[in-house]
Scaffold this motif. Structure first.
Motif, PDB file in Angstrom:
ATOM      1  N   MET A  26      27.856   2.248  36.232  1.00  0.00           N
ATOM      2  CA  MET A  26      26.941   1.403  35.477  1.00  0.00           C
ATOM      3  C   MET A  26      27.585   0.900  34.183  1.00  0.00           C
ATOM      4  O   MET A  26      27.510  -0.286  33.832  1.00  0.00           O
ATOM      5  CB  MET A  26      25.649   2.145  35.158  1.00  0.00           C
ATOM      6  CG  MET A  26      24.738   2.347  36.348  1.00  0.00           C
ATOM      7  SD  MET A  26      23.163   3.122  35.890  1.00  0.00           S
ATOM      8  CE  MET A  26      22.430   1.834  34.879  1.00  0.00           C
ATOM      9  N   LEU A  27      28.240   1.834  33.465  1.00  0.00           N
ATOM     10  CA  LEU A  27      28.884   1.445  32.210  1.00  0.00           C
ATOM     11  C   LEU A  27      30.038   0.477  32.474  1.00  0.00           C
ATOM     12  O   LEU A  27      30.226  -0.510  31.746  1.00  0.00           O
ATOM     13  CB  LEU A  27      29.386   2.679  31.460  1.00  0.00           C
ATOM     14  CG  LEU A  27      28.336   3.496  30.713  1.00  0.00           C
ATOM     15  CD1 LEU A  27      28.978   4.724  30.089  1.00  0.00           C
ATOM     16  CD2 LEU A  27      27.672   2.646  29.628  1.00  0.00           C
ATOM     17  N   LYS A  86      30.396  -1.605  34.962  1.00  0.00           N
ATOM     18  CA  LYS A  86      29.855  -2.912  35.330  1.00  0.00           C
ATOM     19  C   LYS A  86      29.343  -3.653  34.108  1.00  0.00           C
ATOM     20  O   LYS A  86      29.622  -4.855  33.920  1.00  0.00           O
ATOM     21  CB  LYS A  86      28.726  -2.732  36.347  1.00  0.00           C
ATOM     22  CG  LYS A  86      28.102  -4.049  36.794  1.00  0.00           C
ATOM     23  CD  LYS A  86      26.992  -3.813  37.800  1.00  0.00           C
ATOM     24  CE  LYS A  86      26.344  -5.144  38.213  1.00  0.00           C
ATOM     25  NZ  LYS A  86      25.215  -4.922  39.161  1.00  0.00           N
ATOM     26  N   GLN A  87      28.607  -2.921  33.248  1.00  0.00           N
ATOM     27  CA  GLN A  87      28.058  -3.564  32.053  1.00  0.00           C
ATOM     28  C   GLN A  87      29.161  -4.013  31.109  1.00  0.00           C
ATOM     29  O   GLN A  87      29.132  -5.134  30.569  1.00  0.00           O
ATOM     30  CB  GLN A  87      27.110  -2.596  31.330  1.00  0.00           C
ATOM     31  CG  GLN A  87      26.407  -3.210  30.130  1.00  0.00           C
ATOM     32  CD  GLN A  87      25.537  -4.380  30.523  1.00  0.00           C
ATOM     33  OE1 GLN A  87      24.626  -4.237  31.344  1.00  0.00           O
ATOM     34  NE2 GLN A  87      25.800  -5.553  29.965  1.00  0.00           N
ATOM     35  N   SER A 137      21.368   0.027  26.426  1.00  0.00           N
ATOM     36  CA  SER A 137      20.406  -0.249  27.496  1.00  0.00           C
ATOM     37  C   SER A 137      20.882   0.338  28.821  1.00  0.00           C
ATOM     38  O   SER A 137      20.080   0.873  29.596  1.00  0.00           O
ATOM     39  CB  SER A 137      20.218  -1.765  27.622  1.00  0.00           C
ATOM     40  OG  SER A 137      19.385  -2.072  28.710  1.00  0.00           O
ATOM     41  N   SER A 138      22.185   0.275  29.081  1.00  0.00           N
ATOM     42  CA  SER A 138      22.722   0.848  30.322  1.00  0.00           C
ATOM     43  C   SER A 138      22.536   2.355  30.348  1.00  0.00           C
ATOM     44  O   SER A 138      22.161   2.929  31.376  1.00  0.00           O
ATOM     45  CB  SER A 138      24.205   0.500  30.455  1.00  0.00           C
ATOM     46  OG  SER A 138      24.383  -0.880  30.630  1.00  0.00           O
ATOM     47  N   HIS A 160      23.702  -3.726  24.854  1.00  0.00           N
ATOM     48  CA  HIS A 160      23.853  -3.652  26.311  1.00  0.00           C
ATOM     49  C   HIS A 160      24.306  -2.273  26.768  1.00  0.00           C
ATOM     50  O   HIS A 160      23.826  -1.756  27.791  1.00  0.00           O
ATOM     51  CB  HIS A 160      24.864  -4.704  26.771  1.00  0.00           C
ATOM     52  CG  HIS A 160      24.349  -6.100  26.656  1.00  0.00           C
ATOM     53  ND1 HIS A 160      25.141  -7.217  26.789  1.00  0.00           N
ATOM     54  CD2 HIS A 160      23.078  -6.573  26.427  1.00  0.00           C
ATOM     55  CE1 HIS A 160      24.414  -8.300  26.646  1.00  0.00           C
ATOM     56  NE2 HIS A 160      23.163  -7.931  26.421  1.00  0.00           N
ATOM     57  N   VAL A 161      25.232  -1.643  26.015  1.00  0.00           N
ATOM     58  CA  VAL A 161      25.676  -0.289  26.363  1.00  0.00           C
ATOM     59  C   VAL A 161      24.518   0.685  26.239  1.00  0.00           C
ATOM     60  O   VAL A 161      24.290   1.535  27.127  1.00  0.00           O
ATOM     61  CB  VAL A 161      26.851   0.133  25.477  1.00  0.00           C
ATOM     62  CG1 VAL A 161      27.158   1.624  25.677  1.00  0.00           C
ATOM     63  CG2 VAL A 161      28.088  -0.698  25.790  1.00  0.00           C
ATOM     64  N   ARG A 188      18.819   3.048  30.984  1.00  0.00           N
ATOM     65  CA  ARG A 188      18.447   2.821  32.382  1.00  0.00           C
ATOM     66  C   ARG A 188      19.009   3.906  33.288  1.00  0.00           C
ATOM     67  O   ARG A 188      18.373   4.328  34.252  1.00  0.00           O
ATOM     68  CB  ARG A 188      18.951   1.443  32.828  1.00  0.00           C
ATOM     69  CG  ARG A 188      18.124   0.298  32.290  1.00  0.00           C
ATOM     70  CD  ARG A 188      18.549  -1.063  32.845  1.00  0.00           C
ATOM     71  NE  ARG A 188      19.801  -1.521  32.276  1.00  0.00           N
ATOM     72  CZ  ARG A 188      20.943  -1.558  32.917  1.00  0.00           C
ATOM     73  NH1 ARG A 188      20.997  -1.135  34.185  1.00  0.00           N
ATOM     74  NH2 ARG A 188      22.048  -2.000  32.337  1.00  0.00           N
ATOM     75  N   PHE A 189      20.198   4.369  32.967  1.00  0.00           N
ATOM     76  CA  PHE A 189      20.801   5.443  33.773  1.00  0.00           C
ATOM     77  C   PHE A 189      19.976   6.719  33.685  1.00  0.00           C
ATOM     78  O   PHE A 189      19.656   7.345  34.707  1.00  0.00           O
ATOM     79  CB  PHE A 189      22.226   5.703  33.280  1.00  0.00           C
ATOM     80  CG  PHE A 189      22.808   6.975  33.801  1.00  0.00           C
ATOM     81  CD1 PHE A 189      23.217   7.097  35.123  1.00  0.00           C
ATOM     82  CD2 PHE A 189      22.933   8.090  32.967  1.00  0.00           C
ATOM     83  CE1 PHE A 189      23.742   8.284  35.595  1.00  0.00           C
ATOM     84  CE2 PHE A 189      23.460   9.269  33.440  1.00  0.00           C
ATOM     85  CZ  PHE A 189      23.866   9.381  34.758  1.00  0.00           C
TER      86      PHE A 189
END
Length: 586
Positions: free
Chosen positions: A523-524, A526-527, A428-429, A425-426, A432-433
């Motif tokens: 973003m990080l 939130k994730q 992927s974040s 997930h990290v 995406r960023f």
């Protein structure tokens, strides 16, 4: 109706016992208490026993018809001459011989639910029945009614029968002087006075004596004509009041009701104590479960605070990564690129491709932050397992059996699913960023703007040279020098403008990189918050149902406690009424 207040009291006791039995069944109470309650309820239905004694043709049947407002002959049962008839309630008319001299008569008559009637043959007809009546029925009788005829109250057999009645049982005896309408009031007074004198001489006591006309009372009850006058003339008001008093104040019956209430109260109090204990246990469970819920939320906050430094460090790493990416942006927006013809670029397969800013930035972030976030995943996993151990320790006996084994973790491959998921997930974040920045897309527009300006430079060289030559030809060298200087200045302006456009494009990319650090952190954050919360959310699958169940049990137990409290209050009222009805000294 005779003894209405007693039967109302008994009915209310029965209603409360039924309610207690229902509560006991719903609570899954012990079978012994259930059996006791069933027996108590059944015992309340025990009817009063009235034994009617008298000589033949003194009007016993007419008296009974008048007393209960029911024509015994209309029940479909015809008394057998010379037999004792034991009238009881039954669904259908039937006669069941018990002995050669005793029949049980069942009839669907309402008053027989509360009263059993023993109608004896005439005392002057079957002398050998006296022993059966005195031994079997008189001791259990709530009332023994000796019926005498006002026309001849001196029949020897009735008085001889009374001699056979045990002195202790005589307290249940009353005298009824039937057919009083066949005598004048003066004659009735003389008879009753003499009967009182006779009983005092022979038995050393007085018996309640009532002169009545059963015929008038029966007519009043069934014909409805001049009802009150007939009842008044019949003498039944006083008789019924006395019998109702006997029913109402029957010490044995009232003591039995009191004993029934004591046993029922013991069961009620035991049930109430169990329900209160269950309610308190449910409340304690709810407190523990709420504490565990709170601890879970606090643990989420504590874990997030542990991760906060990783966010700060990642933000610093991002700034350092942007410096390297800025160098690539400078190369991509170099001056030579602006003056290089686009169709002259080497597009062969062997030519080195320009580096992607997006890809390079992502690689930089992965390289700098990968180990750090792997360590964070270990911290998260350890916190989750630590809370799990805490949950098992605190929830023993509430969420889990008391002998439950606490989970242990060796953090082997089988336990790394949480870490893999968190790392994915990290990663992927971050991806995406970076993709969202679109750095590569910003290079070409900036470079193209610079190229548009740079194209004027070669186009202006020839005109400058031509103008310089013409000035020299016509005006001499001075004019040519001035024209050349002006031309070079123009070329310099075009070159500088190209540099400005390249610089603007580079600065735009740097500004985007600088400003995007806040977005990266958001973003990080939130994730990470979602992953940490999700990691601890799995415990809600255990806590939420247990909390809902404890709340449900607490509500049920509380409702049962209130239900039993109301029953206890009703028991208090009933106990008071029993005490009020119980004769003094009994």
């Amino acid at each position: 109706m005779i003894g209405d207040d007693y039967f109302e009291l008994r009915s209310r006791i029965g209603t409360d016992l039924l309610a207690l039995a229902a509560a006991q069944r719903e609570a899954g109470g012990d079978p012994e208490s259930a059996t006791i309650l069933d027996n108590l309820i059944a015992s309340l239905k025990e009817p009063f026993v009235f034994v009617v004694v008298g000589e033949v043709n003194v009007g016993k049947s007419t008296f009974l018809n008048a007393l209960f407002g029911q024509d015994f002959s209309s029940t479909g049962v015809v008394p057998t001459t010379g037999k004792i008839l034991f009238f009881r309630h039954g669904a259908e008319h039937s006669v069941v011989p018990v002995t050669p001299t005793l029949d049980e008569v069942y009839a669907p008559v309402d008053f027989l639910r509360d009263f059993h009637i023993v109608d004896t043959p005439g005392t002057n007809s079957v002398e050998n029945e006296h022993q059966l009546i005195t031994e079997r029925f008189v001791p259990i009788a709530d009332l023994v009614i000796f019926v005498f005829s006002a026309m001849n109250p001196w029949g020897a057999s009735a008085w001889q029968f009374l001699e056979k009645v045990h002195r202790e049982w005589m307290r249940h005896v009353i005298f009824v002087l039937q057919q009083s309408d066949l005598r004048s009031p003066e004659e009735i007074q003389v008879i009753t006075d003499y009967m009182g004198q006779l009983t005092r001489q022979r038995f050393g006591r007085d018996f309640p004596l009532f002169a009545v006309s059963a015929k008038k009372a029966f007519l009043a009850r069934n014909a409805g004509i001049e009802r009150e006058r007939l009842l008044q003339d019949s003498g039944f008001h006083a008789l019924e009041a006395h019998i109702s008093s006997i029913v109402r104040h029957n010490a044995a019956r009232l003591n039995k009701l009191a004993s029934t209430m004591r046993l029922a109260r013991q069961i009620l109090e035991g049930m109430k104590e169990r329900f209160i204990a269950g309610m308190q246990l449910a409340k304690r469970k709810m407190v523990v479960l709420q504490d565990l819920q709170t601890e879970r939320e606090l643990q989420v906050d504590r874990t997030l605070k542990k991760i906060l430094p990783a966010l700060d460090a990642t933000e610093r790493d991002y700034h350092e990564s942007t410096l390297r990416v800025a160098g690539l942006a400078n190369d991509a927006l170099a001056t030579r690129k602006a003056f290089q013809r686009k169709d002259a670029e080497d597009t062969s397969e062997t030519a080195p491709r320009p580096q992607s800013l997006d890809h390079r930035l992502f690689q930089e972030l992965q390289h700098r932050t990968g180990d750090r976030w792997r360590q964070v995943s270990l911290v998260l996993e350890e916190d989750v397992h630590q809370f799990e151990r805490f949950l098992y320790a605190q929830g023993r006996g509430i969420l889990f059996p008391t002998d439950v084994t606490l989970p242990s973790h060796d953090y082997g491959e089988e336990d790394s699913e949480l870490r893999r998921r968190f790392g994915t997930h990290v990663d992927s974040s971050l991806r995406r960023f970076v993709i969202g920045l679109k750095l590569d897309e910003d290079i070409e527009p900036g470079l193209e703007n610079a190229r548009v300006t740079a194209r004027w430079l070669p186009r202006l060289v020839a005109p400058v040279l031509i103008i310089t030559a013409l000035c020299g030809w016509f005006d001499g060298m001075t004019s040519a020098a001035i024209a050349l200087g002006a031309g070079l200045l123009l070329l310099a302006v075009v070159y500088l403008l190209t540099q400005v456009r390249l610089a603007n494009a580079r600065n735009a990319i740097l500004d985007k990189l600088e400003e995007s650090s806040v977005k990266l952190r958001e973003m990080l954050s939130k994730q990470v918050t979602e992953d940490v919360t999700a990691a601890f959310t799995k415990f809600l699958d255990t806590l939420n149902p247990a909390q809902a169940n404890a709340a449900h049990i607490e509500r049920e137990q509380s409702a049962q406690v209130e239900r039993l409290r109301q029953l206890s209050d009703s028991f208090d009222v009933l106990d008071h009424q029993i005490r009020v009805l119980t004769p003094a000294g009994k």
